[in-house]
Design an enzyme around this catalytic site. Sequence first.
Site, mmCIF file in Angstrom:
data_model
loop_
_atom_site.group_PDB
_atom_site.id
_atom_site.type_symbol
_atom_site.label_atom_id
_atom_site.label_comp_id
_atom_site.label_asym_id
_atom_site.label_seq_id
_atom_site.Cartn_x
_atom_site.Cartn_y
_atom_site.Cartn_z
ATOM 1 N N LYS A 228 -21.188 -8.439 -9.507
ATOM 2 C CA LYS A 228 -21.045 -7.714 -8.246
ATOM 3 C C LYS A 228 -22.058 -6.576 -8.120
ATOM 4 O O LYS A 228 -22.766 -6.460 -7.121
ATOM 5 C CB LYS A 228 -19.611 -7.174 -8.135
ATOM 6 N N CYS B 247 -20.285 0.548 0.171
ATOM 7 C CA CYS B 247 -20.574 -0.234 -1.035
ATOM 8 C C CYS B 247 -21.938 0.066 -1.658
ATOM 9 O O CYS B 247 -21.993 0.618 -2.761
ATOM 10 C CB CYS B 247 -20.476 -1.720 -0.736
ATOM 11 N N ARG C 208 -18.702 5.376 6.802
ATOM 12 C CA ARG C 208 -18.909 5.915 5.454
ATOM 13 C C ARG C 208 -20.394 5.886 5.106
ATOM 14 O O ARG C 208 -21.052 4.868 5.256
ATOM 15 C CB ARG C 208 -18.125 5.101 4.418
ATOM 16 N N PHE D 183 -32.715 -9.386 4.507
ATOM 17 C CA PHE D 183 -32.681 -8.042 3.897
ATOM 18 C C PHE D 183 -34.063 -7.421 3.758
ATOM 19 O O PHE D 183 -34.350 -6.699 2.802
ATOM 20 C CB PHE D 183 -31.929 -8.067 2.558
ATOM 21 N N LYS E 284 -0.511 3.346 7.446
ATOM 22 C CA LYS E 284 -1.274 2.100 7.443
ATOM 23 C C LYS E 284 -0.321 0.891 7.462
ATOM 24 O O LYS E 284 -0.503 -0.063 8.212
ATOM 25 C CB LYS E 284 -2.147 2.076 6.172
ATOM 26 N N ASP F 60 0.862 -1.185 0.000
ATOM 27 C CA ASP F 60 0.000 0.000 0.000
ATOM 28 C C ASP F 60 0.894 1.229 0.000
ATOM 29 O O ASP F 60 2.026 1.181 0.502
ATOM 30 C CB ASP F 60 -0.896 -0.008 1.256
HETATM 31 C C1 UDX Z 1 -22.559 -5.131 1.146
HETATM 32 C C2 UDX Z 1 -22.932 -6.495 0.529
HETATM 33 O O1 UDX Z 1 -23.822 -7.177 1.412
HETATM 34 C C3 UDX Z 1 -21.672 -7.318 0.287
HETATM 35 O O2 UDX Z 1 -21.997 -8.536 -0.335
HETATM 36 C C4 UDX Z 1 -20.736 -6.508 -0.602
HETATM 37 O O3 UDX Z 1 -19.537 -7.219 -0.809
HETATM 38 C C5 UDX Z 1 -20.446 -5.158 0.016
HETATM 39 O O4 UDX Z 1 -21.668 -4.464 0.278
HETATM 40 P P1 UDX Z 1 -21.868 -4.329 3.593
HETATM 41 O O5 UDX Z 1 -21.662 -2.965 3.004
HETATM 42 O O6 UDX Z 1 -20.847 -4.873 4.546
HETATM 43 O O7 UDX Z 1 -21.979 -5.407 2.412
HETATM 44 O O8 UDX Z 1 -23.250 -4.278 4.364
HETATM 45 P P2 UDX Z 1 -24.652 -5.041 4.328
HETATM 46 O O9 UDX Z 1 -24.665 -6.070 5.385
HETATM 47 O O10 UDX Z 1 -25.027 -5.444 2.969
HETATM 48 O O11 UDX Z 1 -25.603 -3.858 4.812
HETATM 49 C C6 UDX Z 1 -25.690 -2.648 4.045
HETATM 50 C C7 UDX Z 1 -26.598 -1.663 4.688
HETATM 51 O O12 UDX Z 1 -27.947 -2.080 4.577
HETATM 52 C C8 UDX Z 1 -26.363 -1.403 6.184
HETATM 53 O O13 UDX Z 1 -26.424 -0.001 6.397
HETATM 54 C C9 UDX Z 1 -27.523 -2.119 6.860
HETATM 55 O O14 UDX Z 1 -27.866 -1.531 8.074
HETATM 56 C C10 UDX Z 1 -28.624 -1.962 5.814
HETATM 57 N N1 UDX Z 1 -29.663 -2.999 5.872
HETATM 58 C C11 UDX Z 1 -29.353 -4.299 5.635
HETATM 59 C C12 UDX Z 1 -30.989 -2.641 6.131
HETATM 60 O O15 UDX Z 1 -31.297 -1.463 6.315
HETATM 61 N N2 UDX Z 1 -31.942 -3.610 6.126
HETATM 62 C C13 UDX Z 1 -31.660 -4.912 5.901
HETATM 63 O O16 UDX Z 1 -32.591 -5.718 5.925
HETATM 64 C C14 UDX Z 1 -30.319 -5.265 5.651
#
Ligand code: UDX
Length: 439
Positions: free
Chosen positions: A209, A265, A335, A254, A40, A35
């Site tokens: 993705k 993401c 973030r 979800f 870091k 990096d």
């Molecule tokens: C996400 C994808 O799940 C993962 O596969 C990808 O590689 C990166 O992006 P992540 O950002 O770690 O992962 O979080 P995730 O668990 O998906 O949750 C995303 C957001 O959605 C969070 O803010 C969470 O609080 C919200 N969320 C999730 C809800 O509001 N309701 C739900 O039912 C699920």
Amino acid sequence: MKVMDEKLSVVGCGYLGVTHAACMSSLGYRVVGVDTDPVKIAELQSGKLPFYEPGLDTLLAQEMKSGRLSFTTDVLAVTDADVHFICVGTPQSKDGLAADLTYVKSALAAISPFLKKGSLVVGKSTVPVGTAQSLREELAKTAPHADLAWNPEFLREGFAVEDTLTPNRLVVGVANDLAEDILKKVYKPILDLGTPWIRADLPTSELVKVAANSFLATKISFINAMAEVCEAAGGDVTVLAKAIGYDPRIGNKFLQAGIGFGGGCLPKDIRAFMARAEELGAKQALEFLREIDAINLRARLRVIDVVRSELSDDLSQYKIAVLGATFKPDSDDVRDSPALDIAAQLNAAGAQVVVTDPQGIEPARKRFPNLEYALNVNDALKDANLVLHLTEWKEYRQIDPAAISSLVKNKIIIDGRNMLDRDLWRKAGWKFRALGRTD
Ligand code: UDX
């Protein structure tokens, strides 16, 4: 443990890179993480994880001790490696919705002169469709003796190690059999667990993705749209979600209604996907994602409306305690955190806002130095006129509402994640409100 023959490099030591490097080392590979950020790298060299991720700190320390895993700022260190994973960030660009590819391009340019014959560069970063092909063409000019493949990463924060070592699928975008064979060999220990393997062409692998993240974002915004309708019609979105979730075609994951999605993401990925579709002439196909984004941002405003309806339009006389700063529990990532965004908006509207979080206070303070922070729940609640539950940390579900009643001025709680036990709070004399539930 058998030390594997192949040497790996991981370029970009952020969330994805460090997780990948430590996990691949735990499979027996010699891995060097590179990096450009000396701070870091110094931290990583001393075995310290620069962010919070359950289980990764111990894995990192263990792998550093094994001697297989090392970190450096010196790009020359990749010379030895057979496979190079590019794990740098692709944030939203400052001037639009598209992804900023600066880091991916510069990572490839930096390692190109050091690639040995037959080596494979494997992109893991989330990129707009078409990027891998153009990077491969670029590589053919600078290092024709090497090849490039794409291997999207689906790890969730909070489950990063588990998702890397036991993923629900491995997807590789390759232009020929040789690249697939190299990747199959590298991932053999994971494939041997029975992990599904999907070979795709380069554009499809990039699309997998963003399609997956768009689908997840759509599910969340769908249930939040239902929450809006439930509020208008006198319904209860938590019961609705449970009921539809029993249909296996829908599934119960979800469908947690609340203040919506954030993080590094989902928000940026759906925006970059829209921007790319427009470039490709397929704008209309992804118009719905604009609405997904809008529903998501509206959830943040809806919670503020509930706050105003409980207190007053003028919030300047009120103290609001906010439980949660990170975008999700088991992470210190703030973030695009809906929780922090709401806290900042309430603060801007004149309220005194005190935020607490088990892991996210320091990163939150860096982003929003003007907010007040409390190191524990009790301090945050002191004399509060209203409590907002915005990130569903386990410890917040374990709060005994009766025990904290005497700390606050008004016993009003708004559950922005639909995770607290409403009956328990009401029994303790609290006014309990939640998004998508009229009762
Ligand atoms: C996400 C994808 O799940 C993962 O596969 C990808 O590689 C990166 O992006 P992540 O950002 O770690 O992962 O979080 P995730 O668990 O998906 O949750 C995303 C957001 O959605 C969070 O803010 C969470 O609080 C919200 N969320 C999730 C809800 O509001 N309701 C739900 O039912 C699920």
